[in-house]
Each structure stands twice: as C-alpha cells, then as structure tokens.
Design a protein around this motif. Structure first.
Motif, PDB file in Angstrom:
ATOM      1  N   PHE A   1      -1.885  -0.764  -7.756  1.00 18.65           N
ATOM      2  CA  PHE A   1      -0.625  -0.056  -7.553  1.00 18.65           C
ATOM      3  C   PHE A   1      -0.611   0.923  -6.386  1.00 18.65           C
ATOM      4  N   ASN A   2      -1.698   1.062  -5.630  1.00 23.92           N
ATOM      5  CA  ASN A   2      -1.692   1.885  -4.435  1.00 23.92           C
ATOM      6  C   ASN A   2      -1.392   0.957  -3.257  1.00 23.92           C
ATOM      7  N   TYR A   3      -0.110   0.855  -2.937  1.00 31.32           N
ATOM      8  CA  TYR A   3       0.326  -0.131  -1.942  1.00 31.32           C
ATOM      9  C   TYR A   3       0.000   0.280  -0.514  1.00 31.32           C
TER      10      TYR A   3
ATOM     11  N   PHE B   1       7.534   0.889  -5.165  1.00 33.66           N
ATOM     12  CA  PHE B   1       7.344   1.517  -6.467  1.00 33.66           C
ATOM     13  C   PHE B   1       6.770   0.515  -7.457  1.00 33.66           C
ATOM     14  N   THR B   2       6.174   1.062  -8.513  1.00 30.02           N
ATOM     15  CA  THR B   2       5.747   0.266  -9.659  1.00 30.02           C
ATOM     16  C   THR B   2       6.482   0.813 -10.864  1.00 30.02           C
TER      17      THR B   2
ATOM     18  N   ASP C   1       4.808   5.888  -7.546  1.00 29.21           N
ATOM     19  CA  ASP C   1       5.176   5.785  -6.137  1.00 29.21           C
ATOM     20  C   ASP C   1       4.233   4.830  -5.414  1.00 29.21           C
ATOM     21  N   LYS C   2       4.384   4.754  -4.111  1.00 28.54           N
ATOM     22  CA  LYS C   2       3.611   3.825  -3.284  1.00 28.54           C
ATOM     23  C   LYS C   2       2.105   4.078  -3.334  1.00 28.54           C
ATOM     24  N   GLN C   3       1.701   5.303  -3.667  1.00 29.94           N
ATOM     25  CA  GLN C   3       0.277   5.647  -3.757  1.00 29.94           C
ATOM     26  C   GLN C   3      -0.263   5.494  -5.185  1.00 29.94           C
TER      27      GLN C   3
END
Length: 157
Positions: free
Chosen positions: A58-60, A69-70, A131-133
């Motif tokens: 999940f850390n895109y 987002f996830t 979030d993206k991170q």
C-alpha cells in the motif's frame, strides 16, 4: 411487596434502556477504546509483519503502483451491512476522479489477524482509507455512503 416488585422491574427496565441509549450514542468511542486495547496486545513481531505488508502493498510511492489511496474494509461474510457496502466499494474501484485500491479483508481469515491487531479492528465493517504512503487518513465503522467516501478522498487529494 407487590408495589416493590412492580417498581423494581420498572427501574431495571429504565436502566437497561438508558444503558442501550448511552452505548448507541457513544458507539464509535467504545469501538475506538476497544481498538486501542487490541493494539496494545500486538507483539513487536505482529507490528513488524503488518508494517512490512503495508509497505509492500500500500505504499505506492515506494512500490511505484498507480494508486492514490487504499480503501480497506474489514468484514465478515455473515454481516448484513458488509453486504450493503458491496456496491459502494465497486463504485470506488471504478471511480475516475481518484485511483482507489479497494481491498476487502475477511476477519475470519487467519492471515488477516496481524492487520486486524495492528489497526485495532473491533467491529465490522470497519473502513480505513490509507494515503499514497500507506498512512491511515480516515476510519469509520458501519455503513459509509459512496458520497461520504468520495468527499473524504477528494478532501485529501
């Protein structure tokens, strides 16, 4: 004596109804408290495994996947509200405004236990937006409308 029984039952009934109302009003706070207690029971190993899983999947920014987002939904197969959430989740998967990776996590699956403990999941359905991170930016229990999810995500873009 008859009068005491009559009033005693009434008092007990009033206390039960008052207790149920208090539980209903403070439901989210109760779930949060239980969740924090669940998190306290996690071992360092469980935390490590969960963090590694989150970073990997999940850390895109780190894994270069094309999601913003996830949305994690912790659910149970027998849960009525979980079934009601299915069209909402499907809509989020296909939403054109933001790329959302929707992941449904069955709580009865033994492989889900580390994530449940890490996030302190105490009720189903529980929805988390990462979030993206891979950082949690939103949490809610129960039914969440498509509009509410989209408003939350748009406010985070």
């Amino acid at each position: 004596m008859n009068m005491i029984k009559k009033h005693g039952i009434l008092i007990v009934l009033i206390l039960v109804v008052a207790g149920l109302l208090v539980a209903l009003v403070f439901k989210s706070k109760i779930y949060d408290y239980i969740g924090s207690e669940v998190r306290k029971t996690t071992t360092e190993e469980t935390q490590f495994v969960a963090k590694e899983y989150i970073q990997k999947h999940f850390n895109y920014q780190a894994n270069k996947l094309n999601f913003q987002f996830t949305m994690l939904e912790f659910k149970s197969s027998g849960c009525t509200i979980c079934k009601q959430m299915e069209p909402v989740l499907e809509s989020l998967k296909n939403w054109e405004v933001a790329k959302v990776n929707v992941q449904v996590i069955q709580i009865l699956n033994p492989d889900s236990q580390e994530l449940m403990k890490f996030y302190g999941i105490s009720a189903v359905p529980t929805h988390l937006i990462l979030d993206k991170q891979g950082n949690e930016v939103f949490r809610k229990y129960g039914f969440v409308s498509e509009e509410e999810f989209k408003n939350i995500i748009q406010s985070k873009i």
